[in-house]
Design an enzyme around this catalytic site. Sequence first.
Site, PDB file in Angstrom:
ATOM      1  N   THR A 153     -65.323 -24.235  16.010  1.00 51.37           N
ATOM      2  CA  THR A 153     -63.926 -24.428  15.578  1.00 51.37           C
ATOM      3  C   THR A 153     -63.921 -25.516  14.505  1.00 51.37           C
ATOM      4  OG1 THR A 153     -63.531 -25.907  17.459  1.00 51.37           O
ATOM      5  CG2 THR A 153     -62.857 -23.614  17.708  1.00 51.37           C
ATOM      6  N   LYS A 175     -70.366 -25.535  21.538  1.00 51.74           N
ATOM      7  CA  LYS A 175     -69.400 -25.839  20.480  1.00 51.74           C
ATOM      8  C   LYS A 175     -68.507 -26.942  21.024  1.00 51.74           C
ATOM      9  CE  LYS A 175     -65.625 -25.056  19.981  1.00 51.74           C
ATOM     10  NZ  LYS A 175     -64.327 -25.765  20.282  1.00 51.74           N
ATOM     11  N   THR A 186     -62.149 -28.405  22.639  1.00 55.88           N
ATOM     12  CA  THR A 186     -62.822 -27.752  23.769  1.00 55.88           C
ATOM     13  C   THR A 186     -64.334 -27.725  23.630  1.00 55.88           C
ATOM     14  OG1 THR A 186     -60.978 -26.309  24.286  1.00 55.88           O
ATOM     15  CG2 THR A 186     -63.110 -25.588  25.034  1.00 55.88           C
ATOM     16  N   THR A 390     -50.864 -27.702  11.772  1.00 58.29           N
ATOM     17  CA  THR A 390     -49.753 -27.599  10.824  1.00 58.29           C
ATOM     18  C   THR A 390     -50.253 -27.402   9.397  1.00 58.29           C
ATOM     19  OG1 THR A 390     -49.719 -29.995  10.763  1.00 58.29           O
ATOM     20  CG2 THR A 390     -48.094 -28.910  12.140  1.00 58.29           C
TER      21      THR A 390
END
Lengths: 390, 390
Positions: A153, A175, A186, A390
Site C-alpha cells: 500500500t 506488507k 495494516t 483525501t
Amino acid sequence: MTVTTPRGFRATGVAAGLKSSGASDVALIVNDGPDSTAAGVFTGNRIKAAPVLWSQQVLKGGVVRAVVLNSGGANACTGSQGFRDTHSTAEHTAAVLRGGARPALVGAGDVAVCSTGLIGELLPMDRLLAGVSAAAKGLSADGGEAAARAIMTTDTVAKNAQVAGDGWSVGGMAKGAGMLAPALATMLVVLTTDAVADNETLDMALREATRVTFDRIDADGCMSTNDTVLLLASGASDVQPTLPELTAAVTAVCHDLAQQLIADAEGATKHITIEVRGAASEADAVTVGRTVARNNLVKTALFGNDPNWGRILAAVGTTTAAFEPDRVDVAVNGVWVCRGGAAAADRSAVDLTGRDVTITVHLHEAEMSATIWTTDLSHAYVHENSAYST
Amino acid sequence: MTVTTPRGFRATGVAAGLKSSGASDVALIVNDGPDSTAAGVFTGNRIKAAPVLWSQQVLKGGVVRAVVLNSGGANACTGSQGFRDTHSTAEHTAAVLRGGARPALVGAGDVAVCSTGLIGELLPMDRLLAGVSAAAKGLSADGGEAAARAIMTTDTVAKNAQVAGDGWSVGGMAKGAGMLAPALATMLVVLTTDAVADNETLDMALREATRVTFDRIDADGCMSTNDTVLLLASGASDVQPTLPELTAAVTAVCHDLAQQLIADAEGATKHITIEVRGAASEADAVTVGRTVARNNLVKTALFGNDPNWGRILAAVGTTTAAFEPDRVDVAVNGVWVCRGGAAAADRSAVDLTGRDVTITVHLHEAEMSATIWTTDLSHAYVHENSAYST
C-alpha cells in the site's frame, strides 16, 4: 527469498484495478502439499475486518490450501455485505483452483482471505473476482516476489525473507508501513515452510515468533483492524524439524520482516531500538519500551536529533512497571546521559546524525529485559497520514 | 479576571534571567488571609519534579501562605540537589515575606513551589533567589496578570479566568501548551478564592473540578513531571458557600482555563471535542474518548480535514470498553458518517474547514457519557517539539 522458496507453494500477483494507480493489487498463494497445516495470529483490535473474521474461522478448520490477498481496500467496517464479499472471494478462489490440476479438492473453508487499504468502503467485487481468476492462471513456483508486490500500500519496497533449515526452509512476505499495534496501513504477513509440522506445532512456533518480533514493533501505536500473520506448511521437504528448530527459523524470518517494516515505516527518518534492561519482569520491560516508543515528545525529539532523556524518563514514569525514580539510567546511542534519574554524561556527546538510534533504559530492579523497535515522528509522517484518503 | 481578583491575594511577576529571552520568569502569589486553607492535585507521573514532591508535603501541612513559581527550568530529574534547591527557594521566599508587613508569620513549610521548563537541568539559584526578592517587593493586589505572564513557556498568551459567587469569587491562572496527561511543557494552575472554606471542602471541590476539566484535556497523551493545580482560600469575603456552590465555581474556572490550554496547544490547528455517549460507565466513556484523542492517525486525519471515521472506529476497537462492533455510531461535526459500525452518511457532507471539530461516538450500551478535548497533530507540533531544546 520469498513465499515460494519453500517447496510445495505457488504464488502470483496481478493488477485487478482495485488500485487507481494500476499497480498489482491481488495476490494468490497456493499450498500444493502434500500437507496443508497452518497457524495464524490476528489483530487484537475488537473492530475486526471481514477477512479477519473469515480467516479466523478458516484456521479453526485446521486446513489452509490457499491465501488470497488484496490491497486497494481493507473491507473493514463494511457490515454484513463486507462479510458476504469475503465469503464470495473465498468461494470464487476455491472454484477457480478446483478447475486447475492441483490441488484436487479445495473448499471455500480452506481459503484464507486478507485485505488492506482504506477502511469503510466495499470492495469492487467484479474486479476483485476477475483478478482472482487471472491470478489462478498465473500461479507459479517463482511467483513469490510478484505476490509480495501486489500487497503493497504505502510501502515503498516489497518485503521478503527466507531462512534455510537442514533440508527445509521458511519463506515469508509482508506488507505494512507500520507495525503490529500497527498503522491502519495494516500489517499482512504470509509465511510458508516445506517442513512437516502439525497445526499445534505451527501454532506454538508462530506465537513464540510473533511475540518477540511483530508484537514488539510499534511505529505509531495504532492497531489495525486487519493485521494477519499466517504460517502455512506443505511438508514437501519430508523433514520434520523439532519445535525449537522450527521456532528459531520462523522467528528469524519474522524478525527480518519486522525490521523491514520498521525501516519502511511511513515518514520515518530514524530506526529506533529501545532496549529495556534490569526489569522485574519481561512484561514490565515490554511495557516500558512500548510506552517510550509511543511517546510523541520522545519521537519528535529524536526527529530533531535531540537526546532529550528527560522526555524518556517522563515516559517511563507514566507506567506501572516496578522501578525507583532515583535508580533509573538512560543511555542514547551508548552515552549514559542519565544515571540515577538525573543528568550524567554531557548530552552533546551523543551523536544522533545517523538513521539508527538505540535507547537503553536500565531499571535496576532485576534481570529481565525486552527490546522494542520504533520510528520517529516526522513532518513526513504528518504529511502522509493527513493526506492518505483525501 | 486573575488570581488577584478574589480579595486577600497579592501577586506579581518579574524577570530574573532564567529565560534567555529576558521575559518575566518568576511569579509570586501571597495569601494575606485571614485564612490560609488550600488544596492541590499533582501529576500522576511517578517521575515527579522536586517542586512537586515539595509542594505535596506543604499541602499535607494544611497551610499555604504563598506560591512561588518559575518558568525557564522544570527542576525535574535533578536528584537531591534539585530538591535542596526547591527547599532553598521556599526558605528564601518565607524569609523575604517575613520581612514585609504581611503576613506576619510565614515558614518555608507554608510556601508551595512550582517550576516549568526543560527537564534535567539545575536552576541558576542565584538568579532565582534574587528574582524572588524582587518579586516580594513588587507584590500588589492587581498583580495577577503579571504573575500569569511570568509562568508562560511555549504559551502564546497568558491564561486567566474568574467566576463570581454571591459576595465571593474564584480566580485562576494557568500555563501550558498541553494538558493534564500533558505535554512536558507542563500545566501549572493556581486558583484563588476569598470564600471561607476548610481544607477538606477545598479538596473535594478541587478534585471534582479537575476530574471533569483538566483530567479530560489531552493534547498529546504525554504526562508531565511537574503538573500542579493549587487552590488557595483567603476567607476575606467572610462568606462560606456550600460545597456545591464552591464546586460549581471552581469547576467553571477550571473549565475556562482548560479550554484556553487546548486552544493554545503547541502547533494545534483544530480544537477537537470528543463526545462519547451511550457508554456502560463513565470510566468506559472516558477511556474511549481518551483513546480516540491520543490516536495519531485520527489526529493527522483531522489536521488534513479528513473525516476518517474508520480510524476513529479502529481506535475505539483497541479499548476494553463495553461495546458491540456492529452497533457503534460515529458523527463528525454532526454528520453520522458511521452507523452500526459501517458507512452511513456521505463523508463529503462533513465540513471540517473550521477550527472547531466535534466527534461523537455512540456506543449504544447504556446512558453514561463523557467529553474529552484534544487537538490535531500538525506539522507545527512536530516542528515545535523537535526544536524545543536544540
